[in-house]
Design an enzyme around this catalytic site. Structure first.
Site, PDB file in Angstrom:
ATOM      1  N   LYS A 102       0.827  -1.215   0.000  1.00  7.19           N
ATOM      2  CA  LYS A 102       0.000   0.000   0.000  1.00  7.19           C
ATOM      3  C   LYS A 102       0.863   1.269   0.000  1.00  7.19           C
ATOM      4  CE  LYS A 102      -2.133  -1.124   3.796  1.00  7.19           C
ATOM      5  NZ  LYS A 102      -1.463  -2.418   4.044  1.00  7.19           N
ATOM      6  N   SER A 127     -20.045 -16.332   9.045  1.00 10.16           N
ATOM      7  CA  SER A 127     -19.910 -17.111   7.814  1.00 10.16           C
ATOM      8  C   SER A 127     -19.724 -18.603   8.052  1.00 10.16           C
ATOM      9  CB  SER A 127     -18.744 -16.570   6.978  1.00 10.16           C
ATOM     10  OG  SER A 127     -17.520 -16.729   7.653  1.00 10.16           O
ATOM     11  N   LYS A 158     -10.471 -17.028   1.354  1.00 10.27           N
ATOM     12  CA  LYS A 158     -11.007 -18.321   1.782  1.00 10.27           C
ATOM     13  C   LYS A 158     -10.798 -19.400   0.713  1.00 10.27           C
ATOM     14  CE  LYS A 158     -14.436 -16.310   4.897  1.00 10.27           C
ATOM     15  NZ  LYS A 158     -15.855 -16.095   5.200  1.00 10.27           N
TER      16      LYS A 158
END
Length: 816
Positions: free
Chosen positions: A378, A695, A738
């Protein structure tokens, strides 16, 4: 009081030894004001009170002995018994002289310590009954000798620092062998406070008394040392000030003779600098006003220094200077690709800005916010953007900033006031259109001094930042041409009002393939250069880099990967420095030699299909993880236990899954009475690691249905998704991380919510080829894909609940 048989005709009697003294039981009392008399101390006293003179006359008429005791208050002319210390000294009057003013001067020598037992008579003077205080004999040992030597050294030191100590006293001390006598002699010559002197007199143990004297000497030495330092500093400062004053006066006289007016020249230079700074009209007007004030002031006044510093800041701030943007989109794309691989969204946004800027020169700079885990590039991306746009780059770190004044600056009324970080950054850039990076925006704090994030609202609002007001400058400054780039690891800590003002671009972690490519293109060449290595010295095999990525780093970014590559390069550099001639080839087998045992082992894949064990997917601060969610049943009275440090949201997901199962129990052939006679236990391994998030709902429901129906779950299927009470599969976040975790764990299928199908565009095609990704809408579709048998067959008999396999997970905070 008994009288001596011999009439005294002389004023200086012969002093007998202490053991030969016969102290009368009753003695006249002489209260003394501001001194404490010690045994064997010879001191002159002036007696003026009528009662005291009568006591002296009574003593002279007898055996010349008198009790000396100090009164509490030196201003008390007629002290009562309770205002006189009860421990004093029996003294011998050696001489007496009557003065013209009616007073009497006596010379006394202390003989022994005594305590006033009672007051016998009060008129015409105090007569007291005394008790002689006999001191214990001091033990002659090394400790006592060392103490006496220390006391002598301390006294010599304070004498060197200017304390008035008689040379005769120093000589006597060298010959004294009794600690009590030494303590009394020093105490009588040290000029102690009345309370301290009396306290020493009352201490009967000679060693303890000498120890206290040693403490007082140490304190006196420290005090004299500090006093000497203060006097020396004052003397030096006085000499310095006098010298400066003399030289300044000489300089003024010389300047007057030469007609040289240095102050006026400085002011003229400031005026020219203001005129050439191309300030806005209102700023130039304020600068000239402050310059006029400075001209009317004395050059050495404190206010003149404040104004001069303020004018310097106004001159150095870039009010109109800009750099010309490079609007060559092809060149900009080339620079961005050179510095960073992937990060396509960010690059696309910068190229869009260039394209619009090319068509509309008056467009205001965007306010971007890069959100992503540490080490994904970044901060370095901000530098690349500045290079691509041909702009100056300035960066400020906001981590730990808690004071609003850090952003807006301090008002000039405060001593040492300066502008805030924004204006300081603009001065550092030297232009009014730099790329300005606000690093670690999510690490801002706040306290009683204000909230710096509130001060940033004006800075990061394109509708307001054209007139940003710093407390120190106190004039509007245009920030609308600045390209602000903020960075953060998480978006949650950023206040919503501030978050709403920025264009957020999420930068996810890198896949293993992306890390491999970046390592080959950037990290290895950079570390070889930093460690002085060339291609003839070392070569990294691609499989070796894969080994390092898989077993020595587990992160979303690249910092640890670069650190491990640098570690290998340093070890190779050492071998070369030791005389190794041949090229060193880093192979997968050699990685362990350079870096030691593997730090991360793959334990995600199960050995076989099991009942009640499901592969859930979670997102962590360092990327995705596979969670083995386990469920089992046991006889009991109903209820459910949840373990593994589950957060409130995850616990509620289990409750929702169980509620769905109970409401559809007939479809799964579950007897409703079963829940009253048995208990369910749900566990997520790595119990020391906190876990939370919605989740895992699908995985929880699948594990519960599996353990209740005794149908095993496929070992190579992983899933993620929130479940509702109606059995709907709801969307989740962190899909790329994931799926990457599932690929890394060797899964063949990943079940995701249908509403996350749109996110598959962000997942590289190469990754999608490695695993089958199946979007689903309802839990029935999940069960059909994950269970060995579906629909659930009716049970033939009562089976024992399956024992879940315990899997040890790495210790890191997990959010499912």
């Amino acid at each position: 009081m008994s009288k001596s048989d011999q009439e005294h005709t002389t004023t200086e009697p012969t002093i007998v030894a202490e053991e030969e003294l016969r102290i009368p039981e009753l003695l006249p009392l002489l209260p003394i004001r501001d001194v404490v008399v010690y045994p064997f101390m010879i001191i002159p006293l002036f007696v003026g009170r009528e009662m005291s003179i009568k006591a002296v006359d009574q003593a002279l008429a007898g055996d010349r002995m008198i009790m000396l005791a100090t009164q509490h208050d030196i201003g008390d002319e007629d002290p009562t018994p309770d205002k006189i210390y009860n421990v004093g000294t029996v003294a011998m009057i050696m001489r007496m002289l009557k003065l013209p003013d009616g007073r009497v001067k006596i010379l006394v020598q202390g003989l022994v310590k005594a305590r006033i037992a009672e007051f016998v008579e009060f008129k015409p003077f105090h007569t007291v009954r005394i008790e002689r205080l006999v001191e214990p004999v001091a033990v002659d040992n090394l400790e006592t000798e060392a103490l006496m030597r220390t006391v002598r050294e301390q006294l010599a030191k304070i004498a060197e620092l200017g304390k008035q100590i008689s040379p005769e006293v120093m000589v006597i001390l060298e010959n004294i062998t009794d600690p009590g006598s030494m303590a009394d002699l020093i105490a009588s010559n040290l000029g102690l406070k009345l309370s301290e002197a009396q306290m020493l007199l009352e201490i009967e143990d000679p060693v303890r008394r000498l120890t206290k004297v040693n403490d007082l000497l140490a304190r006196e030495h420290e005090m004299l040392s500090v006093q000497a330092q203060i006097q020396n500093a004052a003397r030096e400062e006085m000499g310095k000030n006098q010298k400066e004053y003399y030289l300044r006066e000489q300089m003024k006289a010389i300047q007057q003779e030469l007609g040289d007016h240095d102050g006026k020249e400085e002011l003229e230079e400031l005026r020219k600098a203001i005129e050439t700074a191309r300030m806005p009209e209102n700023v130039e007007k304020e600068a000239l006003k402050q310059l006029g004030r400075l001209e009317r002031m004395h050059g050495d006044s404190g206010e003149a220094g404040v104004i001069r510093t303020y004018l310097d800041w106004l001159i150095e701030i870039p009010w109109s200077k800009t750099t010309r943007d490079s609007l060559d989109i092809i060149r900009a794309k080339k620079i961005l690709d050179e510095d960073h691989s992937y990060l396509d969204k960010v690059k696309e946004r910068i190229l869009e800005f260039l394209a619009v800027r090319k068509l509309n020169k008056q467009m205001k700079g965007p306010i971007l916010c890069f959100v992503g885990p540490p080490g994904v590039g970044k901060t370095s991306l901000g530098k690349s953007i500045a290079r691509a746009l041909n702009r100056k780059f300035v960066r400020i770190s906001l981590g730990g900033v808690r004071d609003e004044a850090e952003i807006r600056g301090h008002r000039r009324t405060y001593l040492g006031a300066l502008p805030g970080r924004i204006i300081q950054g603009m001065k550092q850039a030297g232009t009014r259109n730099p790329v300005f990076m606000l690093d670690e925006l999510d690490k801002l704090g706040y306290d009683y001094k204000g909230d710096p994030s509130a001060a940033l609202l004006e800075v990061l609002d394109p509708q307001q930042n054209n007139a940003f007001s710093d407390h120190y400058v106190n004039l509007p400054y245009d920030l609308s041409n600045v390209l602000f780039v903020a960075t953060a690891n998480h978006s949650d800590p950023i206040p919503s009002a501030l978050f709403d003002r920025m264009e957020v671009i999420n930068i996810p972690g890198y896949t293993e393939e992306e890390k491999l490519e970046i390592a080959i293109r950037y990290l290895v060449p950079r570390q070889m250069k930093d460690n002085g290595l060339k291609a003839k010295h070392i070569v990294f095999e691609e499989e070796a880099l894969k080994e390092i990525i898989a077993k020595y780093t587990r992160e979303a970014g690249l910092r640890n990967l670069e650190r491990e590559i640098g570690n290998v390069c340093r070890k190779v550099a050492r071998k070369i420095a030791e005389g190794h001639k041949r090229q060193i080839r880093v192979t997968p087998a050699a990685v362990a030699t350079f870096l030691g045992a593997a730090k991360f082992l793959r334990d995600d894949e199960m050995d076989k299909n099991e009942v009640g064990v499901v592969n859930g997917l979670a997102w962590t601060s360092v990327g995705g993880e596979v969670l083995h969610i386990e469920a089992t049943t046991m006889a009991g009275k109903g209820g459910m236990a949840l373990t593994g440090q589950l957060g409130d949201v995850m616990k509620e997901s289990v409750q929702a899954a169980l509620a769905y199962i109970r409401s559809h129990g007939s479809e799964f052939h579950i007897n409703p009475d079963w829940f009253q006679e048995n208990e369910i236990h749900v566990h997520v391994p790595a119990g020391a690691v906190p876990k939370d998030g919605p989740s895992a709902g699908c995985a929880m429901a699948t594990a519960l249905i599996s353990v209740l129906t005794k149908v095993p779950v496929k070992k190579d299927v992983a899933m993620t998704g929130e479940i509702s009470l109606r059995g709907k599969v709801l969307p989740i976040g962190g899909l790329k991380e994931k799926i990457l975790a599932a690929v890394r764990a060797g899964m063949k299928m990943v079940i995701i919510p249908e509403q996350n199908r749109k996110d598959l565009e962000d997942i590289p095609k190469a990754m999608q080829k490695k695993v089958k990704i199946v979007p689903v809408k309802e839990i029935d579709e999940v069960l059909k894909l994950a269970l060995e048998k579906f629909p659930i067959p009716a049970p033939k008999g009562k089976a024992k609940p399956a024992t879940p396999k315990v899997v040890v997970r790495p210790s890191k905070e997990i959010s499912a």
